[in-house]
Design a protein around this motif. Structure first.
Motif, PDB file in Angstrom:
ATOM      1  N   VAL A  51     -65.770 -81.436 -87.468  1.00 17.59           N
ATOM      2  CA  VAL A  51     -66.464 -81.342 -88.758  1.00 17.59           C
ATOM      3  C   VAL A  51     -67.747 -80.529 -88.611  1.00 17.59           C
ATOM      4  O   VAL A  51     -68.069 -79.697 -89.472  1.00 17.59           O
ATOM      5  N   THR A  52     -68.475 -80.714 -87.512  1.00 17.36           N
ATOM      6  CA  THR A  52     -69.703 -79.957 -87.285  1.00 17.36           C
ATOM      7  C   THR A  52     -69.409 -78.462 -87.186  1.00 17.36           C
ATOM      8  O   THR A  52     -70.113 -77.639 -87.780  1.00 17.36           O
ATOM      9  N   ASP A  53     -68.363 -78.093 -86.445  1.00 20.70           N
ATOM     10  CA  ASP A  53     -67.990 -76.679 -86.329  1.00 20.70           C
ATOM     11  C   ASP A  53     -67.579 -76.103 -87.684  1.00 20.70           C
ATOM     12  O   ASP A  53     -67.933 -74.970 -88.015  1.00 20.70           O
ATOM     13  N   LEU A  54     -66.852 -76.877 -88.477  1.00 23.12           N
ATOM     14  CA  LEU A  54     -66.450 -76.399 -89.797  1.00 23.12           C
ATOM     15  C   LEU A  54     -67.650 -76.187 -90.711  1.00 23.12           C
ATOM     16  O   LEU A  54     -67.686 -75.219 -91.476  1.00 23.12           O
ATOM     17  N   LEU A  55     -68.632 -77.065 -90.636  1.00 20.56           N
ATOM     18  CA  LEU A  55     -69.834 -76.892 -91.463  1.00 20.56           C
ATOM     19  C   LEU A  55     -70.599 -75.635 -91.070  1.00 20.56           C
ATOM     20  O   LEU A  55     -71.135 -74.931 -91.930  1.00 20.56           O
ATOM     21  N   ILE A  56     -70.657 -75.324 -89.784  1.00 24.79           N
ATOM     22  CA  ILE A  56     -71.320 -74.093 -89.325  1.00 24.79           C
ATOM     23  C   ILE A  56     -70.563 -72.872 -89.837  1.00 24.79           C
ATOM     24  O   ILE A  56     -71.166 -71.906 -90.322  1.00 24.79           O
ATOM     25  N   ILE A  57     -69.238 -72.897 -89.769  1.00 26.36           N
ATOM     26  CA  ILE A  57     -68.427 -71.772 -90.252  1.00 26.36           C
ATOM     27  C   ILE A  57     -68.621 -71.599 -91.758  1.00 26.36           C
ATOM     28  O   ILE A  57     -68.760 -70.470 -92.258  1.00 26.36           O
ATOM     29  N   ILE A  58     -68.651 -72.689 -92.508  1.00 24.85           N
ATOM     30  CA  ILE A  58     -68.848 -72.617 -93.952  1.00 24.85           C
ATOM     31  C   ILE A  58     -70.201 -72.004 -94.285  1.00 24.85           C
ATOM     32  O   ILE A  58     -70.324 -71.183 -95.202  1.00 24.85           O
ATOM     33  N   LYS A  59     -71.226 -72.371 -93.534  1.00 26.85           N
ATOM     34  CA  LYS A  59     -72.565 -71.822 -93.775  1.00 26.85           C
ATOM     35  C   LYS A  59     -72.588 -70.308 -93.539  1.00 26.85           C
ATOM     36  O   LYS A  59     -73.172 -69.555 -94.330  1.00 26.85           O
ATOM     37  N   GLU A  60     -71.943 -69.842 -92.469  1.00 23.69           N
ATOM     38  CA  GLU A  60     -71.896 -68.399 -92.192  1.00 23.69           C
ATOM     39  C   GLU A  60     -71.090 -67.653 -93.254  1.00 23.69           C
ATOM     40  O   GLU A  60     -71.472 -66.563 -93.676  1.00 23.69           O
ATOM     41  N   GLU A  61     -69.984 -68.214 -93.681  1.00 22.09           N
ATOM     42  CA  GLU A  61     -69.174 -67.562 -94.706  1.00 22.09           C
ATOM     43  C   GLU A  61     -69.901 -67.516 -96.048  1.00 22.09           C
ATOM     44  O   GLU A  61     -69.734 -66.575 -96.813  1.00 22.09           O
ATOM     45  N   LYS A  62     -70.713 -68.519 -96.335  1.00 27.40           N
ATOM     46  CA  LYS A  62     -71.509 -68.510 -97.557  1.00 27.40           C
ATOM     47  C   LYS A  62     -72.499 -67.356 -97.526  1.00 27.40           C
ATOM     48  O   LYS A  62     -72.726 -66.687 -98.537  1.00 27.40           O
TER      49      LYS A  62
END
Length: 115
Positions: free
Chosen positions: A38-49
Motif C-alpha cells: 500500500v505504501t508503494d502504491l501511494l508513492i506511485i499515485i503521488k508521482e502520477e498525479k
C-alpha cells in the motif's frame, strides 16, 4: 451433556492458546505484507498525479497561446510549484518543470477554429 474434567480440560486450554497464537501469527503476516504494498502504491499515485498536473498545465498554457493571452511563468497546484518555459519565438514548445522532472508539450498548431 458431557462435562470435561481433569487432564482433558487442561489439554483443551492449551489447544485454544495454540489456536489463538496461530491466528495472531497469520494476521500479523498478512499485515506485514499488505502495508509495504500500500505504501508503494501511494508513492506511485503521488508521482502520477504530478505527471497529470504537468500535462494539464501544458494544455492550459497552449490554450492561452491559441487565444493570444500571456503565458504564465510559474504555476502552483497541490503544494507543488511548476516553472513554465515557452521555447522558440513561434511558441512551439512548452516546458513544465518541477524539482525532479521536466515535461515538454510540442504544439503542432495553435489556432482554434470556432464555428
Amino acid at each position: 451433556m458431557v462435562v470435561i474434567t481433569g487432564i482433558e480440560r487442561l489439554n483443551q486450554k492449551g489447544y485454544v492458546l495454540l489456536e489463538s497464537l496461530t491466528a495472531f501469527l497469520i494476521i500479523t503476516l498478512c499485515i506485514s505484507v499488505y502495508l509495504p504494498v500500500v505504501t508503494d502504491l501511494l508513492i506511485i499515485i503521488k508521482e502520477e498525479k504530478k505527471t497529470v498536473d504537468m500535462v494539464r498545465i501544458g494544455y492550459e498554457q497552449s490554450q492561452k497561446i491559441a487565444l493570444g493571452q500571456e503565458v504564465d511563468t510559474s504555476w502552483q497546484t497541490g503544494g507543488n510549484v511548476y516553472e513554465i518555459i515557452v521555447e522558440s519565438s513561434q511558441k512551439k514548445k512548452i516546458c513544465i518543470r518541477d524539482n525532479h522532472r521536466q515535461r515538454t508539450v510540442e504544439l503542432l498548431s495553435y489556432k482554434i477554429n470556432l464555428p
